[in-house]
Write a protein that holds these residues in place. Structure first.
Motif, PDB file in Angstrom:
ATOM      1  N   THR A 101       0.271   7.500  -9.028  1.00  0.00           N
ATOM      2  CA  THR A 101      -1.001   6.768  -9.005  1.00  0.00           C
ATOM      3  C   THR A 101      -2.123   7.624  -9.573  1.00  0.00           C
ATOM      4  N   LYS A 132       4.047   1.580  -2.984  1.00  0.00           N
ATOM      5  CA  LYS A 132       2.642   1.924  -2.762  1.00  0.00           C
ATOM      6  C   LYS A 132       2.215   1.918  -1.302  1.00  0.00           C
ATOM      7  N   LEU A 183       0.280   5.024  -0.032  1.00  0.00           N
ATOM      8  CA  LEU A 183      -1.008   5.434  -0.604  1.00  0.00           C
ATOM      9  C   LEU A 183      -2.074   5.474   0.487  1.00  0.00           C
ATOM     10  N   TRP A 215      -6.340   6.480   1.415  1.00  0.00           N
ATOM     11  CA  TRP A 215      -7.677   6.649   0.837  1.00  0.00           C
ATOM     12  C   TRP A 215      -8.056   8.107   0.602  1.00  0.00           C
ATOM     13  N   VAL A 219      -5.836   2.353  -5.317  1.00  0.00           N
ATOM     14  CA  VAL A 219      -5.356   2.407  -3.933  1.00  0.00           C
ATOM     15  C   VAL A 219      -5.503   1.036  -3.273  1.00  0.00           C
TER      16      VAL A 219
END
Length: 219
Positions: A83, A135, A138, A140, A201
């Motif tokens: 990412t 994902k 993921l 923050w 994200v």
């Protein structure tokens, strides 16, 4: 990675390496034509964020296509690393198309190489990221960690420029703009990096929820 996405990864990797090889050839040839060494051409080649980021995504795509259980492959295939690479290649395309494209008019095979690294690889990699990268993991806070790559590149550019006076991009040219303006320019681009990373994200976590994956709310 699901097997059905490996052809996409393989095609994108081969295209990416081809574009990078063309760019290297032209950089070395230009250096020789100007009376410099081949090493000088390689050194200039490795000064561009576009090249370094295309090297990164080509490596990621190669690892995904080959799926070999090595430490390097496992690192490259981490969702966070993939990412972060997506964040960087999106910025490469945006900065080039908004700020740099009008500064030159490549032709022939130079144009082919230019189109591959700036126009084809960004959407191909983002498509791969959307389809093939898990994902749910993921978080923050990773957005901040990912800025170490562009921040490290900025430091690298300033150090290189201090040694030989060469800067790869007009908005980072300390000789023409001075350090204050270059730092302000870099901060503006950094904001763009953060915005893109937050968007990735958010999209990734939304996609994971849609697919039924567990996504911690307080991550």
């Amino acid at each position: 990675m699901p097997y059905r996405y490996r052809p996409l990864a393989m095609f994108s990797a081969l295209l990416g390496w081809f574009g990078l090889a063309l760019q290297l050839w032209f950089s070395v040839r230009l250096a020789l034509d100007e009376g410099h060494s081949a090493f000088h051409g390689v050194w200039i080649y490795l000064g561009y964020y576009t090249i370094l980021t295309n090297l990164l995504i080509a490596a990621v795509l190669t690892a995904a296509a080959l799926d070999t259980p090595t430490a390097v492959s496992r690192f490259l295939l981490r969702p966070g690393v993939q990412t972060a690479a997506a964040m960087s290649i999106v910025i490469v395309s945006a900065v080039y198309n908004l700020m740099l494209r009008q500064l030159w008019t490549p032709t022939g095979w130079v144009l082919v190489a230019d189109v591959i690294v700036h126009d084809l690889m960004p959407p191909l990699y983002v498509l791969y990221w959307w389809l093939a990268v898990p994902k749910a993991s993921l978080r923050w806070p990773q957005v901040i960690a990912w800025q170490s790559y562009p921040a490290g590149y900025f430091t690298y550019v300033l150090l290189r420029g201090a040694v030989n006076g060469w800067y790869p991009y007009p908005f980072l040219d300390v000789k023409a703009l001075g350090y204050l303006q270059v730092v302000l320019d870099a901060l503006g681009v950094l904001v763009a990096f953060i915005v893109v990373a937050l968007l990735l994200v958010a999209l990734g976590r939304w996609q994971a929820r849609r697919q039924g994956d567990a996504v911690p709310e307080a991550a």
